[in-house]
Design a protein around this motif. Structure first.
Motif, PDB file in Angstrom:
ATOM      1  N   UNK A 182       0.855  -1.184   0.000  1.00  0.00           N
ATOM      2  CA  UNK A 182       0.000   0.000   0.000  1.00  0.00           C
ATOM      3  C   UNK A 182       0.894   1.238   0.000  1.00  0.00           C
ATOM      4  N   UNK A 183       0.559   2.207  -0.849  1.00  0.00           N
ATOM      5  CA  UNK A 183       1.257   3.496  -0.853  1.00  0.00           C
ATOM      6  C   UNK A 183       0.227   4.562  -0.510  1.00  0.00           C
ATOM      7  N   UNK A 184       0.476   5.310   0.554  1.00  0.00           N
ATOM      8  CA  UNK A 184      -0.461   6.340   0.994  1.00  0.00           C
ATOM      9  C   UNK A 184       0.111   7.729   0.720  1.00  0.00           C
ATOM     10  N   UNK A 185      -0.795   8.693   0.617  1.00  0.00           N
ATOM     11  CA  UNK A 185      -0.398  10.091   0.452  1.00  0.00           C
ATOM     12  C   UNK A 185      -1.575  10.960   0.865  1.00  0.00           C
ATOM     13  N   UNK A 186      -1.251  12.089   1.455  1.00  0.00           N
ATOM     14  CA  UNK A 186      -2.300  13.015   1.916  1.00  0.00           C
ATOM     15  C   UNK A 186      -1.888  14.440   1.559  1.00  0.00           C
ATOM     16  N   UNK A 205       3.214  -5.001  -7.942  1.00  0.00           N
ATOM     17  CA  UNK A 205       2.120  -5.344  -8.851  1.00  0.00           C
ATOM     18  C   UNK A 205       0.938  -5.912  -8.074  1.00  0.00           C
ATOM     19  N   UNK A 206      -0.215  -5.342  -8.299  1.00  0.00           N
ATOM     20  CA  UNK A 206      -1.393  -5.742  -7.540  1.00  0.00           C
ATOM     21  C   UNK A 206      -1.574  -4.937  -6.272  1.00  0.00           C
ATOM     22  N   UNK A 207      -0.551  -4.145  -5.902  1.00  0.00           N
ATOM     23  CA  UNK A 207      -0.658  -3.263  -4.747  1.00  0.00           C
ATOM     24  C   UNK A 207      -1.499  -2.043  -5.081  1.00  0.00           C
ATOM     25  N   UNK A 208      -1.699  -1.172  -4.084  1.00  0.00           N
ATOM     26  CA  UNK A 208      -2.624  -0.056  -4.275  1.00  0.00           C
ATOM     27  C   UNK A 208      -2.063   1.266  -3.795  1.00  0.00           C
ATOM     28  N   UNK A 209      -2.388   2.312  -4.537  1.00  0.00           N
ATOM     29  CA  UNK A 209      -2.246   3.677  -4.050  1.00  0.00           C
ATOM     30  C   UNK A 209      -3.527   4.015  -3.304  1.00  0.00           C
ATOM     31  N   UNK A 210      -3.406   4.488  -2.067  1.00  0.00           N
ATOM     32  CA  UNK A 210      -4.555   4.924  -1.270  1.00  0.00           C
ATOM     33  C   UNK A 210      -4.317   6.393  -0.933  1.00  0.00           C
ATOM     34  N   UNK A 211      -4.980   7.265  -1.679  1.00  0.00           N
ATOM     35  CA  UNK A 211      -4.760   8.706  -1.547  1.00  0.00           C
ATOM     36  C   UNK A 211      -5.914   9.356  -0.801  1.00  0.00           C
ATOM     37  N   UNK A 262     -17.303   5.571   8.154  1.00  0.00           N
ATOM     38  CA  UNK A 262     -18.732   5.904   8.193  1.00  0.00           C
ATOM     39  C   UNK A 262     -19.370   5.350   9.461  1.00  0.00           C
ATOM     40  N   UNK A 263     -20.138   6.176  10.113  1.00  0.00           N
ATOM     41  CA  UNK A 263     -20.756   5.792  11.373  1.00  0.00           C
ATOM     42  C   UNK A 263     -19.859   5.996  12.581  1.00  0.00           C
ATOM     43  N   UNK A 264     -18.602   6.370  12.323  1.00  0.00           N
ATOM     44  CA  UNK A 264     -17.647   6.612  13.417  1.00  0.00           C
ATOM     45  C   UNK A 264     -17.229   8.070  13.458  1.00  0.00           C
ATOM     46  N   UNK A 265     -16.854   8.624  12.304  1.00  0.00           N
ATOM     47  CA  UNK A 265     -16.479  10.036  12.235  1.00  0.00           C
ATOM     48  C   UNK A 265     -17.367  10.742  11.211  1.00  0.00           C
ATOM     49  N   UNK A 266     -17.521  12.035  11.400  1.00  0.00           N
ATOM     50  CA  UNK A 266     -18.343  12.838  10.490  1.00  0.00           C
ATOM     51  C   UNK A 266     -17.602  14.137  10.167  1.00  0.00           C
ATOM     52  N   UNK A 267     -17.309  14.378   8.889  1.00  0.00           N
ATOM     53  CA  UNK A 267     -17.611  13.512   7.750  1.00  0.00           C
ATOM     54  C   UNK A 267     -16.626  12.356   7.662  1.00  0.00           C
ATOM     55  N   UNK A 268     -16.983  11.292   6.949  1.00  0.00           N
ATOM     56  CA  UNK A 268     -16.027  10.196   6.736  1.00  0.00           C
ATOM     57  C   UNK A 268     -14.838  10.683   5.919  1.00  0.00           C
ATOM     58  N   UNK A 269     -13.758   9.939   5.977  1.00  0.00           N
ATOM     59  CA  UNK A 269     -12.571  10.263   5.190  1.00  0.00           C
ATOM     60  C   UNK A 269     -12.751   9.741   3.767  1.00  0.00           C
ATOM     61  N   UNK A 270     -12.503  10.596   2.792  1.00  0.00           N
ATOM     62  CA  UNK A 270     -12.607  10.197   1.390  1.00  0.00           C
ATOM     63  C   UNK A 270     -11.247   9.792   0.870  1.00  0.00           C
ATOM     64  N   UNK A 271     -11.162   8.595   0.297  1.00  0.00           N
ATOM     65  CA  UNK A 271      -9.915   8.149  -0.310  1.00  0.00           C
ATOM     66  C   UNK A 271     -10.170   7.722  -1.748  1.00  0.00           C
ATOM     67  N   UNK A 272      -9.146   7.906  -2.575  1.00  0.00           N
ATOM     68  CA  UNK A 272      -9.163   7.393  -3.940  1.00  0.00           C
ATOM     69  C   UNK A 272      -8.140   6.271  -4.007  1.00  0.00           C
TER      70      UNK A 272
END
Length: 234
Positions: free
Chosen positions: A139-143, A161-167, A199-209
């Protein structure tokens, strides 16, 4: 911590809540003094930063190797390491003053050896040009680093390969996908997907792409490449 956020914090951090509180204290003291966190952000450190980042943990599989690109003060990388001790997290940050803070924070929070800090840019981390070994993660994250097209170009090569970018993105997520989906595909990524975390824990939920690395794309051909007499490149 604001009383109205205590329930969400316990849900997201569990028995590591005290560790999260220690990190929050570092952010609102050393982080502010050293210019990593703006003074106006200090009162919002829990809802705007820690909880917002911790919610992303639900999108990361158990035992994953995580690379956090442009980690800054450790958001979201350090937060994920606190919330999920099963993760191996590498914080990638090019600026010396930020990497110095990260190294100190990792040591003070007792997160060695599950968290390490690498000074360098994403492009350098792929090849090891910054002086270390090439990096790769599940997993590669960025904010708050860059628009989706540039972010994909920098971060997707760091995913296996097959891993994900979670932005982590905000209200612009759908607009960015519509604008940059073709570029993402050209860079070897699958169709970008939007997910709402917490969702249901924080408001607003965190949006990721999220973008899956479906293909390994080589570097672009040099414009200076010459053709031989037969029309073949040499």
């Amino acid at each position: 911590m604001p009383a109205d956020l205590a329930g969400a914090a316990r849900t997201l951090f569990g028995d590591r809540l005290d560790l999260a509180a220690a990190y929050a204290e570092l952010l609102v003291t050393d982080g502010v003094v050293r210019g990593l966190i703006g003074p106006r952000e200090a009162p919002r450190i829990w809802d705007r930063h820690l909880l917002n980042c911790a919610a992303v943990a639900e999108r990361i599989p158990p035992g994953a190797a995580v690379l956090d690109v442009g980690s800054g003060a450790g958001l979201p990388g350090l937060v994920l390491a606190i919330a999920r001790p099963d993760l191996a997290v590498t914080l990638v940050e090019p600026l010396a003053r930020r990497t110095a803070f990260l190294v100190e924070a990792v040591e003070k929070l007792g997160l060695v050896p599950s968290v390490r800090v690498v000074r360098g840019r994403a492009e350098e981390a792929v090849s090891g040009a910054s002086g270390g070994e090439p990096l790769a993660g599940d997993i590669v994250t960025a904010r708050a680093v860059a628009p989706l097209d540039r972010l994909t170009a920098w971060c997707l090569p760091l995913a296996v390969p097959g891993g994900r970018l979670v932005a982590l993105k905000g209200a612009s997520a759908d607009e960015e996908i519509a604008q940059h989906a073709v570029t993402v595909s050209r860079l070897g990524g699958g169709t970008p997907e939007v997910h709402r975390c917490g969702e249901g824990v924080i408001e607003p939920p965190t949006t990721v792409v999220e973008v899956v690395r479906e293909r390994v794309v080589g570097p672009p051909r040099s414009k200076s490449t010459k053709r031989s007499r037969g029309g073949r490149r040499r």
